[in-house]
Write an enzyme that holds these catalytic residues in place. Structure first.
Site, mmCIF file in Angstrom:
data_model
loop_
_atom_site.group_PDB
_atom_site.id
_atom_site.type_symbol
_atom_site.label_atom_id
_atom_site.label_comp_id
_atom_site.label_asym_id
_atom_site.label_seq_id
_atom_site.Cartn_x
_atom_site.Cartn_y
_atom_site.Cartn_z
ATOM 1 N N GLU A 176 0.809 -1.221 0.000
ATOM 2 C CA GLU A 176 0.000 0.000 0.000
ATOM 3 C C GLU A 176 0.840 1.267 0.000
ATOM 4 O O GLU A 176 0.491 2.253 -0.662
ATOM 5 C CB GLU A 176 -0.951 -0.026 1.196
ATOM 6 C CG GLU A 176 -2.014 -1.106 1.071
ATOM 7 C CD GLU A 176 -2.781 -1.343 2.359
ATOM 8 O OE1 GLU A 176 -2.703 -0.481 3.264
ATOM 9 O OE2 GLU A 176 -3.439 -2.379 2.471
ATOM 10 N N SER A 283 3.490 -22.095 -5.929
ATOM 11 C CA SER A 283 2.726 -23.302 -5.658
ATOM 12 C C SER A 283 1.556 -23.549 -6.601
ATOM 13 O O SER A 283 0.804 -22.645 -6.941
ATOM 14 C CB SER A 283 2.210 -23.312 -4.220
ATOM 15 O OG SER A 283 3.264 -23.074 -3.311
ATOM 16 N N ALA A 351 -0.171 -20.716 -1.683
ATOM 17 C CA ALA A 351 -0.295 -19.363 -1.131
ATOM 18 C C ALA A 351 -1.607 -18.739 -1.582
ATOM 19 O O ALA A 351 -1.982 -18.824 -2.746
ATOM 20 C CB ALA A 351 0.884 -18.509 -1.576
ATOM 21 N N ASP A 355 -6.252 -10.595 1.113
ATOM 22 C CA ASP A 355 -5.879 -9.326 1.751
ATOM 23 C C ASP A 355 -6.247 -9.349 3.234
ATOM 24 O O ASP A 355 -7.377 -9.041 3.618
ATOM 25 C CB ASP A 355 -6.583 -8.178 1.045
ATOM 26 C CG ASP A 355 -5.948 -6.826 1.355
ATOM 27 O OD1 ASP A 355 -5.050 -6.788 2.221
ATOM 28 O OD2 ASP A 355 -6.334 -5.828 0.742
ATOM 29 N N VAL A 357 -4.079 -7.770 5.538
ATOM 30 C CA VAL A 357 -3.217 -6.761 6.164
ATOM 31 C C VAL A 357 -3.513 -5.395 5.559
ATOM 32 O O VAL A 357 -3.626 -5.258 4.337
ATOM 33 C CB VAL A 357 -1.729 -7.103 5.958
ATOM 34 C CG1 VAL A 357 -0.838 -6.039 6.582
ATOM 35 C CG2 VAL A 357 -1.402 -8.479 6.528
ATOM 36 N N ASP A 358 -3.627 -4.391 6.404
ATOM 37 C CA ASP A 358 -3.773 -3.006 5.948
ATOM 38 C C ASP A 358 -2.717 -2.133 6.615
ATOM 39 O O ASP A 358 -2.345 -2.355 7.779
ATOM 40 C CB ASP A 358 -5.153 -2.442 6.300
ATOM 41 C CG ASP A 358 -6.232 -2.888 5.329
ATOM 42 O OD1 ASP A 358 -5.886 -3.423 4.257
ATOM 43 O OD2 ASP A 358 -7.421 -2.709 5.653
ATOM 44 N N PRO A 487 -8.592 -0.604 -0.374
ATOM 45 C CA PRO A 487 -7.578 -1.491 0.203
ATOM 46 C C PRO A 487 -6.232 -1.470 -0.504
ATOM 47 O O PRO A 487 -5.272 -2.029 0.007
ATOM 48 C CB PRO A 487 -8.230 -2.886 0.073
ATOM 49 C CG PRO A 487 -9.688 -2.619 0.008
ATOM 50 C CD PRO A 487 -9.800 -1.334 -0.767
ATOM 51 N N ASN A 524 -1.951 -20.159 -7.637
ATOM 52 C CA ASN A 524 -1.985 -18.849 -6.984
ATOM 53 C C ASN A 524 -2.883 -17.860 -7.716
ATOM 54 O O ASN A 524 -2.684 -16.651 -7.637
ATOM 55 C CB ASN A 524 -0.589 -18.261 -6.801
ATOM 56 C CG ASN A 524 0.365 -19.215 -6.118
ATOM 57 O OD1 ASN A 524 1.419 -19.512 -6.654
ATOM 58 N ND2 ASN A 524 0.004 -19.696 -4.948
ATOM 59 N N ASP A 535 -3.808 -5.964 -2.452
ATOM 60 C CA ASP A 535 -3.108 -4.757 -2.889
ATOM 61 C C ASP A 535 -1.796 -5.078 -3.585
ATOM 62 O O ASP A 535 -1.158 -4.197 -4.136
ATOM 63 C CB ASP A 535 -2.836 -3.838 -1.697
ATOM 64 C CG ASP A 535 -2.065 -4.546 -0.599
ATOM 65 O OD1 ASP A 535 -0.832 -4.637 -0.704
ATOM 66 O OD2 ASP A 535 -2.701 -5.012 0.365
#
Length: 832
Positions: A176, A283, A351, A355, A357-358, A487, A524, A535
């Site tokens: 971000e 993966s 994997a 999202d 995490v911010d 996001p 993925n 993001d």
């Protein structure tokens, strides 16, 4: 063998809770370690502590130096033994996790769960004691070469291996701040409005035509979000999204029955999300069930692509007793088998790239940079001091600051702001480990699915069983973000953009059991149609998963050998050529057959698309490899580069092809710039709106023809005018002697290289389900053992799977006691 008992959870949501067995009180006894003829240890014990004591002891025998350095890399103590060159690395690691939180989670574990970690640590320490007593024969040479001793282990150390290399590696990436800088660069060049349009064009929150692992949803579609104001230049729009109602629980019969429900972002949106940064792009997975699986009820083939290392990134093990009866392999000898099977089900993972995490932009007090504005008042950041010990130098003090959102990762005092990271899984790191561990004890879909719902981090999870069911779950605790938050950019930290909770699993996590197609594939890619990008990763129309999907769709009857052959072909298939062939054909139409442009096109047209070196002469077998790589780079430089500032093009200018001089550190994926180029050539037919003409008024076919001519000129200059000689040197899989963080994990002379680059798993494992049980096989190169004796002698299974990997071979993974006995190489009895 004891009856299966589920390991107790550590502070899990009710949806993931299981009945907790009584604690085991005896911590003294005997454990048996039987190694099979590939060196895989099979641990037998009737209690949890003993089982994992044997596991830790065996892992220490095989991988003591690798695990020592992995432990130090995860905790941030590398410079203590390797000196000041790693002090900055350690400081960054210390700033990115909360030791007190990990310790608190450990202290709150149920007794039996604690025994998993403590037993493993005690087994490791027992082996270290044996090493100390016989240094001349048992001390790994790498310790002697670098001049330090193995350190003691605790249960927290064992947990931190998983936290540092799984939670933080695969569910913590975030772009971000970089995205905000990119937007500002574009607006400086183009102005506010057109800069935003270019930003939108090279990044998108969702591409409705991006290939997905789950077919189109059967529930109601999401509503389109409305455009919103963007306060402080940070917030975007993902407002107005509604979730479909839950669908009924799926039938558990092996006949195909579809079920999928998820939070789906709208397909039409003005603010688009970027994907220029490079999160883990690792993966692949293929599952085959229903009537398609031949000679089996179902098939699972997993190719986790972590990169290639010496010793092997993953470790093979069998755990038998105390409620476990599993075999498979796992990264860094985790106390849980991530890729494997028991007698009833098999599982795997890739994997997720969801999202979770911010970044929050905190407004700083002009009079104190360690105070920030939140809910109308300035608050003081919490602070702790970390001491990094440095070999041969003074200790380094690291100040770690946090806000209500999480650790501060960056101060920008010139602009009066700081950035803090908020993770949906913070405080649940050990839940990740124990949820995964419990899932390996499941015996049916319902038991496995309960654990999938509880898994905090973003991971694609896969299931099959001996009844022939195949299933997929896009795991993770995904935040419910407020209206007005984009996001892809940092959120305002002053209080108006706080999360509204976590999406319910039934509507927030794409999932399916027994899809109508009879197969599932993932590389993925997007989990489901219309699912929003993170993001950091732009799922788009071009996606390498189609290499797998085309093969699976074309064959109505697939055997285990067929599936292994599909992954072999996929590992060598060029992932970009198919997307540009129509444009190349249009550009070459009507050209004289002997023209340079047509000759280049004809070579590409005749090429089978395989980046192979069958004669092992160190060069690719076809000119097609050199042509597509050269042409694509020319097109990126000609079409994409002029429209972007240099700092932005640095994120979009790579074709992603490995070379002999620049080997791949992980898997090869379709790159963001390649996706932008494809959308540009599609023009109005692109499913991502094209606001700005990147062709700059030029005719599309003329641009492609010019690139064909320039490709001919470039390759003629390099190899001569005859395309038959345009055979580029092969790229290779290089098995690095440093881990993925750049920390040494082996001696420099332990490096290995394959003859040709294979875009496949760090390991590959195949599980065949039958009514009477599960049968598995795998290849885990270079080998099971990483031990090098003081005199340089290597362990007996040091690299016995390397050539097997090169030749696409595989070895069995024996599960039952009888299978292990018949293939037994050694046996050891340990007292604890």
């Amino acid at each position: 063998m004891l009856a299966p008992v589920l390991v107790a959870a550590a502070s899990l949501p009710a949806s993931g809770a299981t009945a907790q067995p009584p604690p085991e009180k005896h911590l003294h006894g005997t454990v048996t370690v039987k190694r099979d003829r590939y060196g895989t240890p099979h641990i037998y014990s009737d209690n949890t502590y003993g089982l994992f004591y044997g596991y830790g002891h065996a892992a220490g025998q095989d991988r003591l130096f690798q695990l020592e350095m992995t432990k130090r890399a995860a905790a941030g103590s590398v410079s203590e033994v390797l000196g000041a060159d790693y002090a900055d690395f350690d400081a960054s690691v210390r700033s990115d996790y909360d030791p007190a939180s990990i310790r608190r989670q450990y202290d709150e574990l149920a007794p039996r769960d604690r025994q998993v970690l403590d037993g493993y640590a005690s087994g490791m320490n027992a082996w270290i004691d044996q090493v100390a007593a016989d240094r001349a024969h048992l001390m790994p040479k790498q310790f002697l070469d670098l001049g330090f001793e193995p350190s003691r282990w605790t249960g927290v150390d064992v947990a931190m291996i998983t936290v540092g290399t799984m939670n933080i590696r695969f569910s913590d990436y975030n772009s971000e701040i970089k995205n905000l800088a990119m937007l500002q660069q574009l607006q400086q060049r183009y102005g506010a409005e057109q800069g935003r349009q270019v930003f939108d064009q090279i990044a998108w929150p969702v591409d409705p035509e991006a290939p997905a692992s789950i077919e189109a949803p059967t529930g109601p579609a999401a509503t389109a979000p409305a455009a919103l104001d963007r306060p402080n230049g940070l917030a975007g729009t993902l407002d107005g999204v509604t979730a479909p109602a839950s669908t009924p629980a799926p039938d558990i019969a092996p006949k195909p029955t579809a079920s999928a429900a998820w939070h789906e972002a709208a397909q039409q949106i003005d603010s688009l999300r970027p994907g220029a940064a490079k999160p883990p792009q690792f993966s692949n997975m293929m599952l085959v069930g229903g009537q398609r699986a031949q000679g089996a009820n179902s098939l699972l083939l997993n190719g986790p692509q972590f990169g290639w290392f010496s010793p092997a990134y993953t470790y093979s093990v069998g755990l038998h007793g105390a409620g476990f009866d599993v075999v498979g392999n796992t990264p860094f000898a985790y106390p849980v088998v991530l890729f494997g099977h028991n007698g009833s089900i098999a599982w795997g993972a890739t994997a997720g790239n969801g999202d979770t995490v911010d970044m929050y932009q905190e407004k700083l007090d002009p009079n104190d940079p360690h105070r920030y504005l939140y809910q109308g008042e300035y608050r003081t950041m919490s602070q702790r001091t970390e001491t990094v010990e440095v070999k041969g130098g003074a200790p380094r003090q690291v100040q770690v600051f946090s806000t209500v959102h999480g650790p501060v990762t960056q101060f920008d005092t010139a602009n009066g702001v700081a950035y803090a990271k908020k993770r949906s899984w913070a405080g649940q790191e050990l839940d990740t480990l124990f949820t995964w561990l419990r899932s390996t004890q499941a015996r049916d879909y319902q038991q496995w699915h309960r654990q999938a719902e509880a898994l905090p981090i973003s991971i694609n999870w896969y299931y099959t069983d001996r009844r022939g069911n195949i299933g997929y779950y896009f795991a993770g605790h995904f935040p419910i973000r407020p209206a007005g938050q984009d996001p892809r950019l940092p959120a305002s930290g002053t209080g108006e953009m706080e999360w509204r909770g976590v999406q319910p699993p039934a509507t927030g996590n794409p999932q399916v059991l027994n899809p109508p197609a009879g197969y599932l594939a993932n590389w993925n890619n997007s989990p489901a149609p219309g699912y929003p990008n993170s993001d950091s990763l732009p799922w788009g129309r071009a996606d390498r998963v189609e290499v797998l999907q085309r093969e699976l769709a074309a064959d109505p009857a697939i055997t285990a050998d067929d599936l292994w052959e599909i992954q072999r072909r996929a590992s060598l298939t060029d992932i970009n050529r198919a997307y540009f062939t129509p444009f190349l054909a249009d550009a070459a139409a009507g050209l004289p057959a002997d023209s340079p442009e047509h000759r280049v096109y004809q070579e590409l047209s005749d090429w089978d698309g395989m980046n192979a070196d069958e004669d092992r002469d160190g060069r690719y077998d076809s000119a097609g490899t050199a042509i597509i790589q050269t042409w694509l780079q020319i097109m990126l430089d000609d079409v994409v580069r002029p429209n972007l500032p240099p700092e932005t093009y640095a994120r979009y200018g790579s074709t992603g092809y490995p070379t002999r001089d620049k080997p791949a550190s992980g898997s090869q994926n379709v790159q963001p710039g390649t996706k932008v180029l494809l959308n540009t050539l599609l023009g109005a037919e692109s499913s991502v709106p094209q606001h700005v003409d990147f062709l700059r008024g030029r005719d599309r076919s003329a641009v492609v023809r010019d690139a064909l001519r320039r490709t001919y000129d470039a390759l003629s200059q390099q190899y001569g005018p005859d395309p038959a000689n345009w055979l580029a040197p092969t790229a290779q899989n290089v098995f690095s002697t440093s881990n993925y963080l750049g920390v040494p994990s082996a001696g420099r002379d332990e490096q290995r290289k394959t003859p040709v680059f294979m875009n496949r798993g760090t390991e590959n494992n195949l599980v065949v389900s039958q009514p009477d049980g599960m049968a598995g096989c795998e290849v885990v190169p270079p080998g099971q053992n990483g031990f090098v004796a003081p005199d340089g002698t290597r362990g007996p299974h040091f690299d016995d799977q390397f050539q097997m990997f090169v030749d696409y071979g595989r070895k069995p993974t024996w599960l039952t006691e009888d299978e292990v006995r018949r293939n037994q190489e050694s046996e050891e009895s340990l007292r604890y």
